[in-house]
Each structure stands twice: as structure tokens, then as C-alpha cells.
Write a protein that holds these residues in place. Structure first.
Motif, PDB file in Angstrom:
ATOM      1  N   LEU A  24      66.937  -7.380 -53.986  1.00  0.00           N
ATOM      2  CA  LEU A  24      67.577  -6.897 -52.759  1.00  0.00           C
ATOM      3  C   LEU A  24      67.408  -7.906 -51.617  1.00  0.00           C
ATOM      4  CD1 LEU A  24      66.517  -3.124 -52.896  1.00  0.00           C
ATOM      5  CD2 LEU A  24      68.775  -4.085 -53.378  1.00  0.00           C
ATOM      6  N   THR A  25      66.224  -8.523 -51.548  1.00  0.00           N
ATOM      7  CA  THR A  25      65.956  -9.528 -50.512  1.00  0.00           C
ATOM      8  C   THR A  25      66.886 -10.721 -50.679  1.00  0.00           C
ATOM      9  OG1 THR A  25      63.624  -8.874 -50.376  1.00  0.00           O
ATOM     10  CG2 THR A  25      64.202 -11.057 -49.551  1.00  0.00           C
ATOM     11  N   GLY A  28      70.429  -9.718 -49.681  1.00  0.00           N
ATOM     12  CA  GLY A  28      70.583  -9.503 -48.250  1.00  0.00           C
ATOM     13  C   GLY A  28      70.537 -10.789 -47.446  1.00  0.00           C
TER      14      GLY A  28
END
Length: 403
Positions: A24-25, A28
Motif C-alpha cells: 500500500l505504501t 500510494g
């Protein structure tokens, strides 16, 4: 064993959460063109804060995270070597060597003088900082030049050659440093100079032996190895086989005292000479994305939160040296071959520090406070984060179709 089982279950749960959060990091931060390693470092720091307050990982969990980080480090350096074009580097050596020499000399000198004079650090800590300062994050700068469609321009090719030479020389300095600093630390003998010279000579003999082994493997074994394992199906088996050889070569380098990181780089370099073998890079992405985040997370996990105040103060001083060392060191000689604008963008392109810098500082931290203290480590994390995040925005504004 029963007392250990609940911890193991929790550790497995946390590792699953870390993998998901790292994905997810990455997703994003990539949307905002921010280097993902900054997010991984923050994840590690968050994990450290949780560990300090709740002791979720305990010693077993910390060892597991460290081991996964070591695997990530080998994967990272293996890919750096795999993506290096040794033949092209040799061809461009004459044009790029002047810029590289100024770049490494000035950034290393600034990286040593500032800690000694302004921060009053000892010789060993300053040597680690100086070695780390000579490196450049190739990936960050290359991505900006690719985005501006300038990588294939003369200045873009010069920038790439110098950046790759930076990392290769930094890896050599790193291997030499790891062999010398224990001698300096334990050099209670009166003839310390002789002891250091002997250590350098032994190091060079080991380096010649390892280089000979790499040449023999590359010239006589690698074509047969890749031909044999390419027969396997599915293709992922071929990738895993090549990665397995990468780990073997990394271990041999570690046994010789060069560190597994150096061995992994040269293992990637060995397979990079074969155009067919380079194709494993795409298949290698999944392994890379799984393990490499753990390397940066383990770095964030190693940060002592109580040293962050001093780390930012010292880091600001080191940051000035990190920027000036590259802008002056690479920019001034680049002016002779690339003009004013070209020298400016090439100098700024050398400023980001990430992977190799963190490898050097992590090893120093593992040696103990006598090599790299928690404050120094936190300061260099700050330098890494700022140069990796801020430089792309400045560089993007300077790149234009004129190159």
C-alpha cells in the motif's frame, strides 16, 4: 517452546501486516512521485515505536525481521549489479571518469571533514560517513530523467554513467572500509600504520582472488549454467536458480570478509553480461518487492527514537555537506563537458542518497557504537530521506527539452 508459540503467531501476523502495508505504501507514494524507501523507513520507525511501548516482536521477532532485511539487502544489491552495463561503463570511462573523480573526491572529503571539524566525531565514524556520502541513488535520478525523456541524451547518458560509477566505487570503498576499521579500532599496537598496510594488502589479495573467481564463473560457467536452467519449466524456476547462484556468490564474498552485499552486487554483475540472463529481471520483481522493503524497514526499526532530536540537528549539518559535495564535486568537472545547465542538472542528479548509503551505515551500526552511534545513524537517515524526497522536485523543474 509453549511460551514461544504465542510470540511466533504474533510475529507471523505482524509480518503479514508489514507486507500488505509495504504494498500500500509503494502504491500510494508512487502516485505522488515520492521514493518508496522513505515510506519503508517510516514503517520501520513506526514499528520501533510500537516495539518500545508494547514489545510485540521480542528478541525472536527482531531476529526474524533482521534476517528478512538481510535477504532484502542481497536482493537489492543483486539487482543493482544486474542492471549495470559493465561494457558500456568501460566504453564511457574516458568521458565520465573526470566527473566521477571530482564527484567522489569532493563528496568523500566533505563527508569526512564536516563530521571531524563541525560535529567533533572520531575518525572511524567520519570514515563511515565519508564512504556513504560518495554513493548516489541511481534509481531516483534515473526515474526523473526518464520522465523528462532525457535519459538517452548525451547529458542523460553521462549522468547515468557517473551515477553507476559512484555506486560501484562506493561498494569497493565499503568493502575496504569494513576490513580496515576493526584494525583501527583494535590498533593498540605502536605500529598501527604497518598493521593497516598489511590489512590493505590482505584485502587486495582477497579481492584479486574473488575477482578471479568471478571472471572464471562469468567466462566459463555462467553460459552453461543459464543454458541448463533455462530448460526448466515454468520460467520462474530459472529465475529462482539464478537467484540461488546469487546467494551462493554473496555467501562466498561474506566468507572472504567483503560482506554479502558486495558479493550480491558482483553476482548480479556476472549475469548482467548475458543479454538472455538479464531477462530474469522481470521475473525477479516479485521476489524483489517481497524482500527489499524489509531491508529499509529493518533500518527504520534500528533507529533509536530518543536520538531523533540530535539526529535531525546533526543531519541538517551533514545534509549541507551532502548537497554541496555532489553539486560542486560533480558539477564543476561536468561544466567542462556539458556546459552550465548540464553541469547543474548532473550535479543535482548525484545528490540523492539511498540504498548504498544505508548499507554502509547499517553495517557500521551493527559493529557497535564505536563505529556508528545511534545519533549518527539517525542523522544519516535524515540525509537519506531529505535528499531522496526534495531533490526530484528541484531536478524536475530544471530538466527541459534542451538538456
Amino acid at each position: 517452546m509453549t511460551d514461544l508459540e504465542p510470540n511466533i503467531h504474533l510475529i507471523i501476523l505482524l509480518i503479514g501486516v508489514i507486507i500488505i502495508l509495504s504494498i500500500l505504501t509503494k502504491f500510494g507514494l508512487q502516485r505522488f512521485n515520492i521514493p518508496v524507501l522513505v515510506g519503508y523507513l517510516c514503517l520501520g520507525l513506526l514499528l520501533r515505536i510500537m516495539e518500545d511501548n508494547f514489545s510485540l516482536l521480542a528478541d525472536v521477532g527482531l531476529e526474524i525481521i533482521k534476517f528478512l532485511g538481510d535477504v532484502g539487502l542481497i536482493s537489492l544489491l543483486f539487482r543493482v549489479g544486474l542492471e549495470s552495463d559493465l561494457g558500456k561503463l568501460i566504453q564511457q570511462l574516458k568521458r565520465a571518469s573526470l566527473v566521477w573523480l571530482g564527484d567522489v573526491a569532493i563528496s568523500g572529503l566533505v563527508g569526512f571533514v564536516i563530521p571531524v571539524v563541525l560535529l567533533k566525531l572520531d575518525t572511524i565514524s567520519s570514515l563511515f560517513i565519508a564512504t556513504a556520502m560518495t554513493a548516489t541513488s541511481v534509481g531516483i535520478s534515473v526515474s526523473i530523467w526518464q520522465e523528462a525523456q532525457g535519459l538517452n541524451s548525451p547529458n542523460g547518458e553521462l549522468m547515468l554513467d557517473v551515477a553507476e560509477m559512484d555506486d560501484i566505487s562506493a561498494i569497493f570503498f565499503m568493502a575496504l572500509l569494513f576490513n580496515i576499521v576493526p584494525v583501527i579500532h583494535n590498533g593498540y599496537q605502536t605500529n598501527l600504520d604497518v598493521l593497516i598496510i598489511k590489512t590493505i594488502i590482505i584485502f587486495l589479495f582477497k579481492a584479486i582472488f574473488f575477482a578471479g573467481f568471478c571472471f572464471f564463473f562469468s567466462r566459463y560457467l555462467e553460459p552453461h549454467v543459464t543454458t541448463f536452467f533455462r530448460k526448466f519449466d515454468p520460467p520462474a524456476d530459472f529465475t529462482l536458480s539464478i537467484v540461488g547462484f546469487g546467494f551462493l556468490i554473496a555467501a562466498i564474498a561474506g566468507l572472504l570478509g567483503f560482506s554479502e552485499a558486495v558479493g550480491a552486487f558482483f553476482a548480479g554483475l556476472l549475469f548482467s553480461r548475458d543479454p538472455e540472463a538479464v531477462k530474469i529481471d522481470a521475473s525477479f520483481d516479485m521476489l524483489y518487492d517481497l524482500f527489499v522493503p524489509f531491508f529499509f524497514i529493518s533500518i527504520g526499526l534500528a533507529i533509536d527514537v530518543t536520538t531523533l532530536g540530535d539526529g535531525i540537528t546533526w543531519g541538517t549539518v551533514l545534509l549541507i555537506g551532502a548537497v554541496l559535495g555532489k553539486v560542486i564535486g560533480a558539477g564543476v568537472p561536468a561544466f567542462l563537458v556539458a556546459g552550465w545547465h548540464g553541469s547543474m542538472v548532473i550535479g543535482l542528479s548525484m545528490v540523492p542518497r539511498a540504498e548504498i548509503m544505508m548499507v554502509v551505515m547499517q553495517h557500521g551500526l551493527n559493529l557497535g557504537e564505536w563505529a556508528v552511534s545511534s545519533e549518527v545513524f539517525s542523522a544519516m537517515i535524515f540525509v537519506c530521506a531529505v535528499t531522496s524526497v526534495v531533490t526530484p522536485f528541484v531536478l524536475r523543474s530544471l530538466l527541459n527539452p534542451t538538456y
